[in-house]
Write a protein that holds these residues in place. Structure first.
Motif, mmCIF file in Angstrom:
data_model
loop_
_atom_site.group_PDB
_atom_site.id
_atom_site.type_symbol
_atom_site.label_atom_id
_atom_site.label_comp_id
_atom_site.label_asym_id
_atom_site.label_seq_id
_atom_site.Cartn_x
_atom_site.Cartn_y
_atom_site.Cartn_z
ATOM 1 N N LEU A 399 -2.111 -3.712 -63.911
ATOM 2 C CA LEU A 399 -1.214 -2.559 -64.061
ATOM 3 C C LEU A 399 -1.470 -1.808 -65.365
ATOM 4 O O LEU A 399 -0.711 -0.919 -65.725
ATOM 5 N N ALA A 400 -2.544 -2.149 -66.059
ATOM 6 C CA ALA A 400 -2.811 -1.514 -67.352
ATOM 7 C C ALA A 400 -3.012 -0.011 -67.184
ATOM 8 O O ALA A 400 -3.588 0.443 -66.195
ATOM 9 N N ASP A 401 -2.535 0.747 -68.177
ATOM 10 C CA ASP A 401 -2.687 2.205 -68.096
ATOM 11 C C ASP A 401 -3.628 2.753 -69.171
ATOM 12 O O ASP A 401 -3.788 3.958 -69.307
ATOM 13 N N LEU A 402 -4.257 1.857 -69.932
ATOM 14 C CA LEU A 402 -5.283 2.286 -70.885
ATOM 15 C C LEU A 402 -6.593 1.584 -70.535
ATOM 16 O O LEU A 402 -6.587 0.409 -70.166
ATOM 17 N N ALA A 403 -7.692 2.307 -70.682
ATOM 18 C CA ALA A 403 -9.017 1.723 -70.447
ATOM 19 C C ALA A 403 -9.759 1.655 -71.766
ATOM 20 O O ALA A 403 -9.722 2.602 -72.564
ATOM 21 N N GLY A 436 -0.402 -3.533 -81.585
ATOM 22 C CA GLY A 436 0.439 -2.499 -80.989
ATOM 23 C C GLY A 436 0.978 -2.885 -79.616
ATOM 24 O O GLY A 436 1.721 -2.118 -79.012
ATOM 25 N N ARG A 437 0.561 -4.061 -79.104
ATOM 26 C CA ARG A 437 1.038 -4.579 -77.811
ATOM 27 C C ARG A 437 0.788 -3.601 -76.664
ATOM 28 O O ARG A 437 1.666 -3.337 -75.846
ATOM 29 N N PHE A 438 -0.412 -3.053 -76.643
ATOM 30 C CA PHE A 438 -0.777 -2.145 -75.566
ATOM 31 C C PHE A 438 -1.290 -2.945 -74.368
ATOM 32 O O PHE A 438 -1.775 -4.074 -74.513
ATOM 33 N N LEU A 439 -1.192 -2.317 -73.212
ATOM 34 C CA LEU A 439 -1.667 -2.926 -71.967
ATOM 35 C C LEU A 439 -2.953 -2.195 -71.582
ATOM 36 O O LEU A 439 -2.936 -0.986 -71.381
ATOM 37 N N GLU A 634 4.640 10.388 -71.827
ATOM 38 C CA GLU A 634 5.359 9.600 -70.821
ATOM 39 C C GLU A 634 5.507 8.158 -71.266
ATOM 40 O O GLU A 634 4.700 7.647 -72.034
ATOM 41 N N ARG A 635 6.504 7.505 -70.708
ATOM 42 C CA ARG A 635 6.760 6.095 -70.985
ATOM 43 C C ARG A 635 5.560 5.254 -70.537
ATOM 44 O O ARG A 635 5.004 5.486 -69.470
ATOM 45 N N PRO A 636 5.148 4.272 -71.338
ATOM 46 C CA PRO A 636 4.049 3.407 -70.883
ATOM 47 C C PRO A 636 4.491 2.515 -69.716
ATOM 48 O O PRO A 636 5.690 2.325 -69.499
ATOM 49 N N GLN A 637 3.531 1.975 -69.009
ATOM 50 C CA GLN A 637 3.803 1.091 -67.865
ATOM 51 C C GLN A 637 4.688 -0.093 -68.275
ATOM 52 O O GLN A 637 5.633 -0.450 -67.580
ATOM 53 N N VAL A 638 4.373 -0.676 -69.406
ATOM 54 C CA VAL A 638 5.122 -1.839 -69.885
ATOM 55 C C VAL A 638 5.319 -1.700 -71.381
ATOM 56 O O VAL A 638 4.395 -1.303 -72.095
#
Ligand SMILES: [Zn+2]
Length: 732
Positions: A399-403, A436-439, A634-638
């Motif tokens: 479900l990650a929204d960053l590559a 930064g706890r990114f997904l 926009e709000r991140p996925q998680v």
């Protein structure tokens, strides 16, 4: 889906199978029924495997090894498959293949056959673990052409066991002798696959001086390739291609041989290397039904998250197909102890990262009669917990929204900045992403496509200096279509093998051109904050930030004054001389561009590598700010807020969704080994699901408790009270 403990009442699946009279048939039919969905789609057995184990026995073990005791152990871990030593260097069964050396302690035993039968009796799949890399003197005497040679004509020996000789990948040992051994094993034993230890690996191809190789070099390459990786040399480039072609040819041949007797069988090679790879993992994955990462642990200053990184690299090329990761239960540090266990906490965190990143754990011990048995319970506890919650580890998609671009060409071949570790750029970006706890997912540069990138809000590129024109074109199209981009340092400055371009291929996206040779290494240079911007929030109280150690001097395309300008380096010593001779320039230290929804951040400096080398908190904050900015409004996925260094993975699973949180908060986070855990406190989670999806349960699988939650529209909110080592929160 396989039944779990919960589904089959008081009997575990293995006990259930063990109770059956006609075991071999029963295991097929029970698994067939339980996995009806898989059978209907004729998915191979290893594609639904969730746990496996390996007992790596040695030449002497036939004197004492107890097959039933070992298979009782593996069955207690509820593994789907076991890896058992068949042959190659040594035959653990009475072979008739010439020059296939039998263990001198085999006597009248058939250890492989006994172990395989004991496994099958318990409903476990059997993969024959082989070694194709070395053979004995009798083989060398009869077939010198099977072996690697040095330039002086001597055969290459093993560096510890000098009675073993190194086999040559270009020889018929690989195309005739190994297939003969596979066929013999497949004809006599109920094997479900073959695995080769140590081959092909993802490390640099070696160069052999045997006469066959010399002939191949003359015919296919036009000369002798350099011994070490040197992509600036045209002979090396050709050799790399010829070597990869040979590896793929052998892999496909062995997979065909594996399937001759049993179409559900498979050949699996030995890959791995974490984020450091030279052989093309993309090409290897294209022929691999199953990717095994032999990434058994870490040593010295390797960060604990190295196993999760291995998972991300493998995912970037396997697109959801089976990936296993070997976890060494023994102490595989830079000083290796094969026969004592590593700390249970380190072992558990490695297994946790394996499953969090979507890989299947492969638990590994060496020696058939251990004197250290402390590792057994560590593996059993983790595996039984996995088995009890198995459906939640059956992932459908990330479900990650960053590559994050996995820049393999640069990691493999980068030579432009002498003496740097080519993985440091990715490590630095990774560290900022963790803090930064990114997904995020890795996307392999050779898998870049519009379809692959569509699901991501932004593509982050840690110094992909070596990029193909076609790859740059995909990145350009992605940004044109509204995607956002963050790139650092020499990204797109060179072609895939390192030939320089006159300017960045992505200069239009960066809004900047190369204005001179790369500068560095210089400490004590700075970025001066000239104008406010979202990305420089949090730096009140200073007008100077640290400048990365290396930078490409650039000229901005637009006429706007820089947001941050470069202050060139000045002496660090003696203090009397520590002042800038040029306090102000108009050289941009970073470029931000915005067009519609698309945002582009380009750092001419090696901010990622400089962060990793220095640990500087400003550089991490600056990178995190830039990632947040390109991620958009926009709000991140998680989102997970709370204390601690925690790595996140989020998956859509067969029953719903799962959020994995791995707690790295530990004094041994960047220095092996973790010996105990340090619990982190409450974590506030916001998790986006499709608007139409109603969540009825949020459960912490490691804590074994349901969590209170609230759903408002697409957002599910809950608190994880604490995390000791690892938590998996299942949403159904
Ligand atoms: Zn050779």
């Amino acid at each position: 889906m396989a039944p779990t403990k919960g589904d089959s009442g008081s009997l575990s699946r293995r006990e259930f199978l063990g109770a059956s009279a006609t075991i071999a048939l029963a295991s097929e039919s029970v698994l067939g029924t339980a996995r009806g969905e898989d059978a209907a789609q004729s998915r191979p057995w290893y594609s639904v495997m969730r746990r496996c184990g390996q007992i790596n026995y040695n030449e002497r073990d036939p004197l004492s090894i107890d097959p039933d005791a070992w298979m009782d152990y593996w069955a207690s871990l509820e593994v789907d498959a076991v890896l058992l030593n068949g042959g190659g260097i040594l035959a653990f069964y009475p072979t008739r293949v010439p020059y296939h050396h039998r263990s001198q302690f085999l006597g009248s035993r058939d250890v492989f056959g006994e172990m395989a039968a004991a496994a099958k009796k318990r409903g476990l799949r059997v993969v024959a673990r082989m070694d194709c890399n070395f053979a004995y003197t009798e083989a060398l005497d009869a077939h010198p052409e099977w072996f690697e040679h040095n330039a002086d004509g001597s055969p290459r020996t093993h560096n510890e066991c000098n009675w073993l000789y190194k086999t040559c990948t270009f020889s018929s040992y690989f195309t005739e002798q190994m297939p003969a051994i596979y066929r013999e094993i497949a004809s006599q034993y109920p094997v479900d696959g073959f695995f080769t230890n140590g081959w092909p690996s993802t490390t640099a191809p070696e160069v052999c001086a045997c006469s066959n190789c010399q002939e191949i070099f003359r015919a296919k390459i036009g000369g002798i390739p350099p011994e070490h990786t040197d992509a600036s040399n045209p002979l090396y480039r050709k050799y790399y291609e010829v070597y990869m072609d040979r590896v793929l040819e052998i892999w496909k041949l062995w997979d065909t041989v594996a399937k001759e007797k049993n179409p559900n069988s498979v050949y699996v090679g030995n890959l791995g290397g974490g984020i450091s790879t030279v052989k093309s993992v993309k090409k290897l994955a294209d022929v691999a039904g199953w990717f095994n990462a032999d990434h058994q642990g870490r040593s010295n200053d390797t960060p604990i998250w190295n196993c999760a990184q291995q998972g991300r690299v493998a995912q970037s090329v396997m697109n959801g197909r089976t990936i296993t990761n070997v976890t060494g239960a023994y102490s595989n540090s830079s000083i290796t102890w094969r026969h004592t266990a590593k700390a249970p906490a380190e072992l558990t965190l490695w297994l946790a990262q394996t499953t969090a990143s979507g890989m299947v754990p492969w638990f590994h011990w060496l020696g058939g009669s251990p004197e250290d048995n402390r590792w057994r319970e560590t593996g059993r506890a983790f595996y039984q917990w996995l088995a009890a919650n198995e459906p939640h580890f059956r992932n459908r998609r990330s479900l990650a929204d960053l590559a994050v671009l996995y820049p393999q060409s640069t990691i493999a071949f980068y030579q432009q900045v002498k003496g740097v570790q080519s993985t440091d750029y990715l490590q630095g970006l990774y560290y900022a992403l963790l803090e930064g706890r990114f997904l995020f997912d890795f996307v392999h540069q050779e898998n870049l496509s519009a379809a692959m990138l569509r699901k991501y809000r932004a593509l982050l590129i840690p110094n992909a200096a070596y990029l193909r024109d076609s790859e740059c074109e995909v990145i350009r199209d992605y940004v044109r279509a509204g995607g956002s981009l963050l790139a650092t340092f020499e990204t797109s400055r060179y072609r895939e093998w390192g030939d320089p371009r006159p300017d960045f291929a992505l200069r239009d996206l960066f809004g900047a051109s190369v204005a001179g040779e790369t500068i560095g290494p210089y400490g004590n240079s700075y970025l001066r904050i000239e104008r406010p911007h979202d990305v420089i929030r949090g730096f009140e109280g200073t007008t100077l930030l640290p400048c990365p150690e290396y930078r490409v001097p650039v000229r901005a395309a637009g006429a706007e004054p820089p947001i941050l300008s470069i202050v060139p380096h000045y002496p660090v010593f003696p203090p009397e001389m520590v002042y800038p001779s040029t306090p102000k320039t108009d050289e941009p230290g970073v470029l931000f561009r915005e067009q519609g929804n698309s945002r582009v951040a380009y750092f001419p400096g090696d901010i990622d590598r400089s962060l990793w080398r220095s640990g500087n908190a400003d550089l991490s904050q600056f990178l995190q700010n830039a990632i947040l900015w390109v991620q958009g409004r926009e709000r991140p996925q998680v989102s997970v807020k709370g204390e601690g260094v925690v790595e996140l993975f989020a998956w859509e699973t067969e029953p719903g969704y799962a959020l994995h949180l791995v707690n790295y908060t530990n004094p041994n986070m960047t220095r092996a080994f973790v010996r105990r855990f340090y619990s982190v406190g409450p974590q506030q989670v916001e998790f986006a699901v499709p608007e139409s999806k109603r969540i009825s349960s949020v459960r912490a699988l490691r804590a074994g408790r349901s969590l209170d939650f609230k759903q408002e529209g697409a957002i599910v909110r809950w608190e994880v009270p604490s995390i000791l080592d690892y938590e998996v929160v299942a949403l159904t």
